[in-house]
Motif scaffolding. Structure first.
Motif, PDB file in Angstrom:
ATOM      1  N   GLY A   1      32.921  64.491  37.761  1.00  0.00           N
ATOM      2  CA  GLY A   1      32.228  65.460  36.916  1.00  0.00           C
ATOM      3  C   GLY A   1      31.029  66.072  37.606  1.00  0.00           C
ATOM      4  N   VAL A   2      30.300  65.271  38.382  1.00  0.00           N
ATOM      5  CA  VAL A   2      29.134  65.776  39.114  1.00  0.00           C
ATOM      6  C   VAL A   2      29.555  66.810  40.150  1.00  0.00           C
ATOM      7  N   VAL A   3      30.727  66.594  40.783  1.00  0.00           N
ATOM      8  CA  VAL A   3      31.223  67.544  41.787  1.00  0.00           C
ATOM      9  C   VAL A   3      31.253  68.954  41.215  1.00  0.00           C
ATOM     10  N   TYR A   4      31.676  69.084  39.956  1.00  0.00           N
ATOM     11  CA  TYR A   4      31.732  70.398  39.319  1.00  0.00           C
ATOM     12  C   TYR A   4      30.425  70.731  38.605  1.00  0.00           C
ATOM     13  N   GLY A   5      29.900  69.796  37.838  1.00  0.00           N
ATOM     14  CA  GLY A   5      28.728  70.081  37.017  1.00  0.00           C
ATOM     15  C   GLY A   5      27.477  70.429  37.787  1.00  0.00           C
ATOM     16  N   SER A   6      27.385  70.016  39.059  1.00  0.00           N
ATOM     17  CA  SER A   6      26.191  70.288  39.859  1.00  0.00           C
ATOM     18  C   SER A   6      26.243  71.631  40.572  1.00  0.00           C
ATOM     19  N   GLN A   7      27.346  72.364  40.450  1.00  0.00           N
ATOM     20  CA  GLN A   7      27.486  73.638  41.164  1.00  0.00           C
ATOM     21  C   GLN A   7      26.874  74.761  40.323  1.00  0.00           C
ATOM     22  N   SER A   8      25.574  74.916  40.458  1.00  0.00           N
ATOM     23  CA  SER A   8      24.831  75.886  39.647  1.00  0.00           C
ATOM     24  C   SER A   8      25.241  77.326  39.945  1.00  0.00           C
ATOM     25  N   ALA A  66      28.925  74.516  35.788  1.00  0.00           N
ATOM     26  CA  ALA A  66      27.636  73.819  35.820  1.00  0.00           C
ATOM     27  C   ALA A  66      27.192  73.384  34.420  1.00  0.00           C
ATOM     28  N   SER A  67      27.055  72.077  34.252  1.00  0.00           N
ATOM     29  CA  SER A  67      26.565  71.537  32.987  1.00  0.00           C
ATOM     30  C   SER A  67      26.308  70.050  33.156  1.00  0.00           C
ATOM     31  N   GLY A  68      25.267  69.568  32.524  1.00  0.00           N
ATOM     32  CA  GLY A  68      24.941  68.158  32.629  1.00  0.00           C
ATOM     33  C   GLY A  68      25.857  67.250  31.839  1.00  0.00           C
ATOM     34  N   ASP A  69      26.642  67.828  30.905  1.00  0.00           N
ATOM     35  CA  ASP A  69      27.502  66.982  30.083  1.00  0.00           C
ATOM     36  C   ASP A  69      28.885  66.782  30.689  1.00  0.00           C
ATOM     37  N   ILE A  70      29.161  67.399  31.828  1.00  0.00           N
ATOM     38  CA  ILE A  70      30.502  67.320  32.410  1.00  0.00           C
ATOM     39  C   ILE A  70      30.896  65.888  32.779  1.00  0.00           C
ATOM     40  N   PRO A  71      30.023  65.078  33.404  1.00  0.00           N
ATOM     41  CA  PRO A  71      30.433  63.690  33.677  1.00  0.00           C
ATOM     42  C   PRO A  71      30.845  62.934  32.415  1.00  0.00           C
ATOM     43  N   ALA A  72      30.092  63.099  31.324  1.00  0.00           N
ATOM     44  CA  ALA A  72      30.458  62.437  30.067  1.00  0.00           C
ATOM     45  C   ALA A  72      31.760  62.998  29.515  1.00  0.00           C
ATOM     46  N   ALA A  73      31.932  64.319  29.595  1.00  0.00           N
ATOM     47  CA  ALA A  73      33.170  64.940  29.114  1.00  0.00           C
ATOM     48  C   ALA A  73      34.366  64.432  29.896  1.00  0.00           C
TER      49      ALA A  73
END
Length: 376
Positions: free
Chosen positions: A174-181, A187-194
């Motif tokens: 999730g961080v791989v995608y969520g951290s790509q601002s 990009a979103s902080g909730d992607i790892p949880a999702a």
């Protein structure tokens, strides 16, 4: 109860092996003659195509199966024991299919085996993803060996390690995608949880479908312990997982439709696509209703249908997420349209079949060799 009522996995194994040989031969022939041009990606910004979708789908399904199995071991009590070995082996089978496709997508797969771990790129989420996946595989094998030997004294410690690594692999993905601002669609902080809830949903769907498959899709053949689970707590947990994943998808859709960041306009394209509508109404809402209604939640055919629909919905969701996040070009100009277009090539479709046949072959081999249905 033993595995006496199980359907012999030999037909499944034979079909899977034959299918694997045929599809792998076609894919290798295309890749040998065309190289990376066999994939329908482009240089406008769409670099990750269908093979990455397939890899991530099978990886997250694997970690979901591992989390379901280890949570059952740690907190589910003896009633969940009948599903644990099968879920762990399914996690290995799914991972085999996903990694095989990733290796075929890479230009130099053998080089990647040593170059990535020795790159020491500590700031890259992809580096930690590779390291955690490697440790995750080892933990799965160790836990499975202890379950087969019925070594109950040390299973709990191995289950905790496997649970932590499975959650770590999923969260890092999730961080791989969520951290790509630079890509607001991702990009979103909730992607790892999702991703964690999405993988748990996939794990539950695979448990339902492949358990029934092991017994010839006949509810009457299910062992007593499994039947008790499928008539009791598991449909409710399945419905809860569907609902949570649906909330994440609809929440991101709503935010995307009303957001004004460059890149979010792709949501207006996605919500009108037939695939997205099928995902929401057929792949998620229909199974949710089936698992909530008293008349269908305990029905074997309805459980199989719900699991199959969810499995397909999650593949569509992964496709829409990974491909949709790249449809807006990073650097616009007269050479690039407002939205890019992408359709998987024949080679890419063959890789999906390679993953399916390989995973089924590995799973059928495990059913045959390790007595995964034994209740002990």
């Amino acid at each position: 109860m033993t595995t006496a009522s199980m359907q012999k996995p030999t037909p499944v194994l034979l079909v899977a092996v034959v299918g694997l040989v045929v599809t792998l031969g076609i894919a290798i022939s295309q890749l040998t003659s065309q190289g990376h041009a066999a994939f329908n990606t482009n240089n406008y910004g769409l670099y990750w195509g269908f093979p990455i979708v397939i890899y991530d789908y099978f990886l997250l399904t694997s970690t979901g199966l591992a989390m379901v199995a280890t949570l059952a071991l740690l907190y589910g009590g003896e009633e969940f024991r009948p599903l644990v070995k099968r879920a762990i082996w399914l996690a290995l089978a799914g991972l085999a299919g996903g990694v095989a496709v990733l290796m075929m997508e890479l230009g130099h797969p053998l080089r990647a085996l040593w170059a990535i771990p020795t790159s020491f790129a500590f700031s890259s989420p992809l580096y930690w993803k590779v390291i955690c996946v490697s440790l995750y595989v080892i933990s799965l094998l160790l836990l499975l060996a202890k379950l087969i030997k019925a070594d109950g004294s040390s299973v709990r410690g191995s289950a905790i390690v496997t649970l932590v690594l499975a959650a770590a692999v999923t969260a890092i993905a999730g961080v791989v995608y969520g951290s790509q601002s630079f890509r607001p669609f991702w990009a979103s902080g909730d992607i790892p949880a999702a991703f964690i809830f999405e993988s748990l949903l996939g794990g539950l769907a695979f448990v339902f479908f492949f358990t029934y498959m092991a017994y010839g899709f006949s509810a009457e053949r299910l062992p007593q312990g499994v039947r008790k689970l499928f008539d009791g707590k598991l449909p409710g947990l399945f419905a809860l997982a569907i609902f949570i994943h649906l909330v994440f998808v609809l929440g991101r859709m709503t935010t995307g439709l009303y957001g004004n960041a460059e890149g979010l306009q792709v949501w207006h394209h996605i919500v009108g696509s037939p695939l997205f509508l099928i995902e929401i109404f057929v792949g998620l809402l229909l199974p949710l209703v089936l698992m909530l209604m008293a008349g269908t939640r305990r029905s074997g055919p309805m459980q199989i249908l719900a699991a199959l629909l969810v499995m397909n919905a999650l593949l569509i969701s992964r496709y829409e997420y990974i491909i949709g996040g790249q449809l807006v070009p990073l650097f616009k100009g007269s050479w690039a349209p407002p939205l890019l277009s992408y359709t998987p090539s024949m080679t890419e479709w063959m890789l999906l079949l390679v993953a399916i046949f390989l995973s089924n072959a590995v799973n059928a081999f495990g059913e045959r060799q390790f007595r995964l249905g034994e209740e002990r």
